[in-house]
Design a protein around this motif. Sequence first.
Motif, PDB file in Angstrom:
ATOM      1  N   GLN C  84       0.944  -1.002   0.136  1.00  0.00           N
ATOM      2  CA  GLN C  84      -0.001  -0.160   0.004  1.00  0.00           C
ATOM      3  C   GLN C  84       1.073   1.529  -0.304  1.00  0.00           C
ATOM      4  O   GLN C  84       1.505   1.674   1.568  1.00  0.00           O
ATOM      5  CB  GLN C  84      -1.253   0.291   1.276  1.00  0.00           C
ATOM      6  CG  GLN C  84      -2.202  -1.233   0.776  1.00  0.00           C
ATOM      7  CD  GLN C  84      -2.193  -0.890   2.508  1.00  0.00           C
ATOM      8  OE1 GLN C  84      -1.932  -0.821   3.621  1.00  0.00           O
ATOM      9  NE2 GLN C  84      -3.800  -1.382   2.555  1.00  0.00           N
ATOM     10  N   ALA C  86       0.919   4.300   0.074  1.00  0.00           N
ATOM     11  CA  ALA C  86       0.781   5.492   0.306  1.00  0.00           C
ATOM     12  C   ALA C  86       1.178   7.021  -0.620  1.00  0.00           C
ATOM     13  O   ALA C  86       1.057   8.304  -0.058  1.00  0.00           O
ATOM     14  CB  ALA C  86       1.244   6.075   1.858  1.00  0.00           C
ATOM     15  N   ILE C  87       0.638   6.610  -1.852  1.00  0.00           N
ATOM     16  CA  ILE C  87       1.428   7.577  -2.945  1.00  0.00           C
ATOM     17  C   ILE C  87       0.045   8.735  -3.097  1.00  0.00           C
ATOM     18  O   ILE C  87      -0.951   7.367  -3.163  1.00  0.00           O
ATOM     19  CB  ILE C  87       2.717   7.394  -3.289  1.00  0.00           C
ATOM     20  CG1 ILE C  87       1.573   6.980  -4.663  1.00  0.00           C
ATOM     21  CG2 ILE C  87       3.151   7.218  -3.518  1.00  0.00           C
ATOM     22  CD1 ILE C  87       2.905   6.688  -5.832  1.00  0.00           C
ATOM     23  N   LYS C  88      -0.186   9.946  -3.418  1.00  0.00           N
ATOM     24  CA  LYS C  88      -1.875   9.837  -4.066  1.00  0.00           C
ATOM     25  C   LYS C  88      -1.579  10.403  -5.464  1.00  0.00           C
ATOM     26  O   LYS C  88      -1.110  10.923  -6.228  1.00  0.00           O
ATOM     27  CB  LYS C  88      -1.758  11.249  -2.767  1.00  0.00           C
ATOM     28  CG  LYS C  88      -2.303  11.805  -1.525  1.00  0.00           C
ATOM     29  CD  LYS C  88      -3.296  11.322  -1.272  1.00  0.00           C
ATOM     30  CE  LYS C  88      -3.592  10.563   0.402  1.00  0.00           C
ATOM     31  NZ  LYS C  88      -4.676   9.668   0.194  1.00  0.00           N
TER      32      LYS C  88
END
Lengths: 222, 55, 208, 245
Positions: C84, C86-88
């Motif tokens: 996962q 966690a970059i947008k």
Amino acid sequence: MLKQFKILLEHELKIHYRHGAEWLTPLVFYWLVVSLFPFALSSTQSILRQSAAGIIWIALLLSLLMSLPRLFQSDLKDGSLAQYCLRTSSLMPYISAKLLSYAVLYIIPCLLLTPLLALLFYLPAHSIFILLLTLCLGSPILLLIGSLGAALTLKARESSALLALVIFPLYIPVLILALNCVNLAEQNLPIGALLAYLAAYCCVAIALIPLALKSILKIGVT
Amino acid sequence: MNLHEFYTMGGYAAYVWPAFAVVLGIFGGQWILAKRHRRKIILKIKEVSCDKIIK
Amino acid sequence: MSATPCLHLNHFEAHTETQTLFNNINISLAGGSLLHIQGPNGSGKSTLLRMIAGLKPHQGTVFWQDSTQKTVNIESELFYFSHQLAIKLGLTVQENIRHLQSLHGGHSENLSSILEILGLHSKRNTLAEALSQGQQQSLALAPLLWGTQKLWLLDEPFVALDSKAKRWLSQLLNRHLAQKGWVILASHEKIEYLEHPIEPLFLGALDA
Amino acid sequence: MQRLTRYFLVPQQCYRFITDWSPWLTGAFLLTLGYGLIAGLCFAPADYQQGDGFRIIYVHVPSALLAMGIYTIMTTTALISLVFRIKLATLVMQISAPIGASFTFLALITGSLWGKPMWGTWWIWDARLTSVLILFFLYLAFIAVRAAISDPWARDRIAAWMAIIGFINIPIIHYSVLWWNTLHQGATLTVFNPSIAPSMLYPLLSMIIAFALFYLILLCQRLCADILYQERKAAWVQEILHELT
């Protein structure tokens, strides 16, 4: 911390801005729900005028319920919520940026639309003003309690129906305070005390709920 | 109080008796549920411990 | 116990409903060592990493003793990477890096040099959702370039990277280990280009 | 203190304690229930205003009291389980919810059965009734959230937070509803006369005790089973299972 808050807020707004008309859906939904009521009740002026404030509040609740389940869900899925929870110091900037961006995107447009909708219900200017005042004081409470519900149902299956079950009982005091304010104002009775209660409730919610959110979100990422 | 009065509850029988009946019904239901819960759990534990022995 | 800083993991265990994944894991790692967690799928590699990161409830303890033998909490000193990312996805590469910098702190290096190393210089203004899996992954690993965290927890960091990216990641690992940092890494693959000794940990033996 | 902790923190002791005392609990329950029912239905004089219809309060008042009392117990145990991480408290919290919900349901049903002959309608938006209705929703929300989360660790914690948040809101809801009610309707109707004859009061007290005992009995039953499951690997549980078969 303030710098981080600014960056997070900017990015949050950018993401939604780029997703195009996402913020529009709850707004249109709100409008639609409100305009259903004349068909259901009656188009008589007196009936509509009496029930206008209640209808507008309920419609706002429903449109909020539409968008609330997504509040933390996307951040949970892409793993960034876990990263915020690991850096405990960034959790508070995250929560406040999230809530503020949400208010800007979903609630303020609804509030701006409200005077127009109130006109459709033949509400006099004075009542519209009071209604808006209660909405301004009440919607932060709605958003905060709603975010609490969203955090509590983060790990749950079928979260949107569950969310309603969790948050609607907690909304009742806000509804009572706000709607009685409007009713009393219509009868030219003093409403200062009620507004003060609503404002006090709002302040307490702003002070305490983010703290609870912090702990609940941490449970949610495990 | 004679027996007839007791049955009719002074005209309120239609309300008094259902109230008591609902209470007893729910009590009985809860009791049965608790018993069944216990039985189910004991079966579950036995299953787990049987698995271990087979292994 | 030596005077060099030492990381301790004590009494880690995990169970599923029916079986024990691992129990009684007790490890002491001197500064500058890499723990390579290996094992088949479902043997609890990711679970162990999540537990160490504090993202999963556990009974074990993690702490490190610095050179004066003082016990320090590692919570603010770890970097956790998993699939996962966690970059947008809705942000550009550049904005994502700013986002990561504000989150992970540390003194930030020059932005363009970071992009250069990641091989994303030409894509600085592309949205992250338009990147390939490997590019997204290197973006998510970017905080290792400037971060000051002492403990790196990496869950399958090599899996989608090309050979060039694998090399810079290995270089980063080498540099971090040379500075007496710790790396705990879960991976199926063999780790290449590494100059430091690897301490292996095999999970999943209990079930056999 | 040491004895207390031994009884309630060591699962085996706790189990023994419960099984030792549960026959007494059952006996006391049957006794108080029997006295309450017979005295309440046969010997208590009819109310001079409400006639025999008032006898519904012998089930209504205990249910309503227990509905609120059990929620308080849930919140207390929720706090204990969040702060001290005691498993037993979590179990009590989780077992209490459906029992409390059923008492709340009883309070609503019997209240409405009482309301029909007295007020002429099954339901009025009276402050007390409305508050109990909302309490019922709070119970349901608690149960639903617990049922929807699969991870046991998170489930217990989230449920504890739910109970606490609901509890904080109960007085807010109660006072706002009370206030709303007095604004819209005249005087609220009361169930009791302020002074109640002893021959009416004693059966009522007895019924309240009986209801509370029934809650305790159910709690003990389920607690025993859950303790057994939790300690399923311990030797003493295996022994007990052997005895049972």
